[in-house]
Design a protein around this motif. Sequence first.
Motif, PDB file in Angstrom:
ATOM      1  N   SER A  10      16.504   2.368  -1.749  1.00 28.27           N
ATOM      2  CA  SER A  10      16.326   3.760  -1.490  1.00 28.27           C
ATOM      3  C   SER A  10      15.734   4.730  -2.310  1.00 28.27           C
ATOM      4  O   SER A  10      15.513   5.789  -2.432  1.00 28.27           O
ATOM      5  N   GLY A  11      15.401   3.985  -3.718  1.00 20.70           N
ATOM      6  CA  GLY A  11      14.899   4.598  -5.044  1.00 20.70           C
ATOM      7  C   GLY A  11      13.385   4.740  -4.663  1.00 20.70           C
ATOM      8  O   GLY A  11      12.805   4.382  -3.747  1.00 20.70           O
ATOM      9  N   PRO A  12      13.081   5.463  -5.799  1.00 18.65           N
ATOM     10  CA  PRO A  12      11.350   5.627  -5.692  1.00 18.65           C
ATOM     11  C   PRO A  12      10.446   4.496  -5.622  1.00 18.65           C
ATOM     12  O   PRO A  12      11.045   3.443  -5.986  1.00 18.65           O
ATOM     13  N   SER A  13       9.374   4.585  -4.735  1.00 14.75           N
ATOM     14  CA  SER A  13       8.519   3.402  -4.875  1.00 14.75           C
ATOM     15  C   SER A  13       7.687   2.943  -6.070  1.00 14.75           C
ATOM     16  O   SER A  13       7.661   4.151  -6.908  1.00 14.75           O
ATOM     17  N   ASP A  14       8.056   1.705  -6.445  1.00 11.46           N
ATOM     18  CA  ASP A  14       7.065   1.449  -7.651  1.00 11.46           C
ATOM     19  C   ASP A  14       5.544   1.454  -7.301  1.00 11.46           C
ATOM     20  O   ASP A  14       4.751   1.480  -8.217  1.00 11.46           O
ATOM     21  N   ILE A  15       5.556   0.750  -6.042  1.00  9.84           N
ATOM     22  CA  ILE A  15       3.992   0.574  -5.635  1.00  9.84           C
ATOM     23  C   ILE A  15       3.816   1.053  -4.293  1.00  9.84           C
ATOM     24  O   ILE A  15       4.617   0.926  -3.378  1.00  9.84           O
ATOM     25  N   LEU A  16       2.809   2.015  -3.959  1.00 10.74           N
ATOM     26  CA  LEU A  16       2.696   2.578  -2.852  1.00 10.74           C
ATOM     27  C   LEU A  16       0.938   2.041  -2.131  1.00 10.74           C
ATOM     28  O   LEU A  16       0.365   2.419  -3.068  1.00 10.74           O
ATOM     29  N   VAL A  17       0.920   1.317  -1.318  1.00 17.71           N
ATOM     30  CA  VAL A  17      -0.032   1.016  -0.602  1.00 17.71           C
ATOM     31  C   VAL A  17      -0.481   2.189   0.545  1.00 17.71           C
ATOM     32  O   VAL A  17       0.424   1.958   1.655  1.00 17.71           O
ATOM     33  N   THR A  18      -1.514   2.716   0.638  1.00 18.29           N
ATOM     34  CA  THR A  18      -1.693   3.544   1.776  1.00 18.29           C
ATOM     35  C   THR A  18      -3.209   3.679   2.153  1.00 18.29           C
ATOM     36  O   THR A  18      -4.116   3.141   1.507  1.00 18.29           O
ATOM     37  N   GLY A  19      -3.572   3.981   3.339  1.00 17.43           N
ATOM     38  CA  GLY A  19      -4.923   4.146   3.957  1.00 17.43           C
ATOM     39  C   GLY A  19      -4.979   4.476   5.325  1.00 17.43           C
ATOM     40  O   GLY A  19      -3.978   4.581   5.928  1.00 17.43           O
ATOM     41  N   TYR A  20      -5.963   4.768   5.829  1.00 17.66           N
ATOM     42  CA  TYR A  20      -6.070   5.117   7.316  1.00 17.66           C
ATOM     43  C   TYR A  20      -5.890   3.751   8.252  1.00 17.66           C
ATOM     44  O   TYR A  20      -6.231   2.629   7.583  1.00 17.66           O
ATOM     45  N   LYS A  21      -5.593   4.087   9.568  1.00 15.98           N
ATOM     46  CA  LYS A  21      -5.183   2.547  10.186  1.00 15.98           C
ATOM     47  C   LYS A  21      -6.709   1.776  10.457  1.00 15.98           C
ATOM     48  O   LYS A  21      -7.601   2.520  10.121  1.00 15.98           O
ATOM     49  N   TYR A  22      -6.422   0.645  10.729  1.00 19.25           N
ATOM     50  CA  TYR A  22      -7.594  -0.413  10.604  1.00 19.25           C
ATOM     51  C   TYR A  22      -8.294  -0.391   9.253  1.00 19.25           C
ATOM     52  O   TYR A  22      -9.573  -0.716   9.178  1.00 19.25           O
ATOM     53  N   SER A  23      -7.720  -0.360   7.963  1.00 17.90           N
ATOM     54  CA  SER A  23      -8.124  -0.216   6.650  1.00 17.90           C
ATOM     55  C   SER A  23      -7.618  -1.268   5.832  1.00 17.90           C
ATOM     56  O   SER A  23      -7.702  -1.245   4.629  1.00 17.90           O
ATOM     57  N   ALA A  24      -6.858  -2.319   6.391  1.00 16.75           N
ATOM     58  CA  ALA A  24      -6.379  -3.791   5.784  1.00 16.75           C
ATOM     59  C   ALA A  24      -5.083  -3.231   5.006  1.00 16.75           C
ATOM     60  O   ALA A  24      -4.759  -3.928   3.836  1.00 16.75           O
ATOM     61  N   VAL A  25      -4.619  -1.990   5.238  1.00 15.52           N
ATOM     62  CA  VAL A  25      -3.254  -1.788   4.507  1.00 15.52           C
ATOM     63  C   VAL A  25      -2.316  -2.458   4.452  1.00 15.52           C
ATOM     64  O   VAL A  25      -1.649  -2.937   3.605  1.00 15.52           O
ATOM     65  N   ASP A  26      -1.952  -3.002   5.766  1.00 22.32           N
ATOM     66  CA  ASP A  26      -0.950  -4.129   6.254  1.00 22.32           C
ATOM     67  C   ASP A  26      -1.156  -5.458   5.515  1.00 22.32           C
ATOM     68  O   ASP A  26      -0.395  -6.113   4.656  1.00 22.32           O
ATOM     69  N   HIS A  27      -2.515  -5.769   5.299  1.00 20.61           N
ATOM     70  CA  HIS A  27      -2.848  -6.953   4.702  1.00 20.61           C
ATOM     71  C   HIS A  27      -2.696  -6.987   3.121  1.00 20.61           C
ATOM     72  O   HIS A  27      -2.180  -7.737   2.459  1.00 20.61           O
ATOM     73  N   LEU A  28      -3.072  -5.912   2.620  1.00 23.58           N
ATOM     74  CA  LEU A  28      -2.882  -5.593   1.307  1.00 23.58           C
ATOM     75  C   LEU A  28      -1.494  -5.498   0.875  1.00 23.58           C
ATOM     76  O   LEU A  28      -0.906  -6.164  -0.479  1.00 23.58           O
ATOM     77  N   HIS A  29      -0.601  -4.779   1.526  1.00 28.37           N
ATOM     78  CA  HIS A  29       0.774  -4.954   1.448  1.00 28.37           C
ATOM     79  C   HIS A  29       1.484  -6.368   1.360  1.00 28.37           C
ATOM     80  O   HIS A  29       2.215  -6.742   0.482  1.00 28.37           O
ATOM     81  N   ARG A  30       1.283  -7.127   2.245  1.00 30.43           N
ATOM     82  CA  ARG A  30       1.760  -8.218   2.525  1.00 30.43           C
ATOM     83  C   ARG A  30       1.422  -9.170   1.306  1.00 30.43           C
ATOM     84  O   ARG A  30       2.185  -9.955   0.839  1.00 30.43           O
ATOM     85  N   THR A  31       0.028  -9.155   0.918  1.00 30.87           N
ATOM     86  CA  THR A  31      -0.540 -10.049  -0.223  1.00 30.87           C
ATOM     87  C   THR A  31       0.105  -9.518  -1.451  1.00 30.87           C
ATOM     88  O   THR A  31       0.507 -10.352  -2.292  1.00 30.87           O
ATOM     89  N   LEU A  32       0.503  -8.351  -1.836  1.00 33.14           N
ATOM     90  CA  LEU A  32       1.138  -8.011  -2.969  1.00 33.14           C
ATOM     91  C   LEU A  32       2.524  -8.345  -2.961  1.00 33.14           C
ATOM     92  O   LEU A  32       2.941  -8.814  -3.951  1.00 33.14           O
ATOM     93  N   VAL A  33       3.353  -8.289  -1.913  1.00 35.71           N
ATOM     94  CA  VAL A  33       4.578  -8.914  -1.446  1.00 35.71           C
ATOM     95  C   VAL A  33       4.621 -10.111  -2.267  1.00 35.71           C
ATOM     96  O   VAL A  33       5.599 -10.745  -2.952  1.00 35.71           O
ATOM     97  N   GLN A  34       3.712 -11.045  -1.680  1.00 40.16           N
ATOM     98  CA  GLN A  34       3.726 -12.405  -1.968  1.00 40.16           C
ATOM     99  C   GLN A  34       3.408 -12.797  -3.353  1.00 40.16           C
ATOM    100  O   GLN A  34       3.954 -13.526  -3.929  1.00 40.16           O
ATOM    101  N   LEU A  35       2.397 -11.849  -3.879  1.00 44.63           N
ATOM    102  CA  LEU A  35       2.178 -12.211  -5.417  1.00 44.63           C
ATOM    103  C   LEU A  35       3.372 -11.606  -6.105  1.00 44.63           C
ATOM    104  O   LEU A  35       3.644 -12.351  -7.284  1.00 44.63           O
ATOM    105  N   CYS A  36       4.113 -10.636  -5.830  1.00 46.21           N
ATOM    106  CA  CYS A  36       5.252 -10.462  -6.609  1.00 46.21           C
ATOM    107  C   CYS A  36       6.323 -11.395  -6.640  1.00 46.21           C
ATOM    108  O   CYS A  36       6.966 -11.324  -7.681  1.00 46.21           O
ATOM    109  N   THR A  37       6.620 -11.579  -5.268  1.00 44.73           N
ATOM    110  CA  THR A  37       7.846 -12.261  -5.229  1.00 44.73           C
ATOM    111  C   THR A  37       7.651 -13.998  -5.605  1.00 44.73           C
ATOM    112  O   THR A  37       8.581 -14.452  -5.832  1.00 44.73           O
TER     113      THR A  37
END
Length: 241
Positions: A10-37
């Motif tokens: 519930s703490g502050p976001s370290d990284i925020l990925v954002t954009g309009y729908k259909y702009s690959a926001v979801d793909h970028l998020h999952r890519t970053l999660v994989q890279l970080c973990t």
Amino acid sequence: MDLLNSSGSSGPSDILVTGYKYSAVDHLHRTLVQLCTCALPVTPENTIPNITFCEGLLPSEYPHLNISQSTKIVYVVRNPKDIAGTLYRNSDDYDDTYLSDYLIRFINGLPDGNWCQHTRDWSTFLSQHPTSNLHLIYFDDLVTDFEQEISKLCQFLNIDKNYVKICTVCMSVRKESEQPEQKRRKLHHTENDHDYNEIFFEAGKWKGLFTVKLAEEMDNIMLDELKDTNLDFQKLLRPYL
């Protein structure tokens, strides 16, 4: 749910990925999660960043979005002609509405939210944060060289990854996005049920829908609507793609 928190914190976001729908926001998020973990084993000294993504809505529509001055913000923006074309193809109006009529609705923010307002509001929101914490990605650059753009993103986020590891993770995301079209295409689309895989790694598809005149008219409207932003319109509108 559009707003996800990968760590459950519930703490502050370290990284925020954002954009309009259909702009690959979801793909970028999952890519970053994989890279970080997969960076290092999680220890008290090496915790996974709190990665959040929000897609499609305005900053004011996320009053609980917990962003500090140290939050790294990744904003991805896509050619509005491609977004409008994707929404049009996936809408119930596709068979009985001219594209020119649908574009009037798109520009006015119906039925999926105003792209111009979204882009202006996020640009204003981002201008209130340190420029060293901001990273702007143009969707078409992401498509042209996904691995290279993710490599730049890793540098921005200080994620220690060699290029081989970046390519491996990117190939995993790309593989699931390049399934045969009949497996990717959904028969029914709902407001909160977007087929990301159908449109990822595709840019310039607006050319198959727009006439030259209609594309020029759309670009002129976008240029006027966003004239006070710092966007690179040559990259964003990509008339040569």
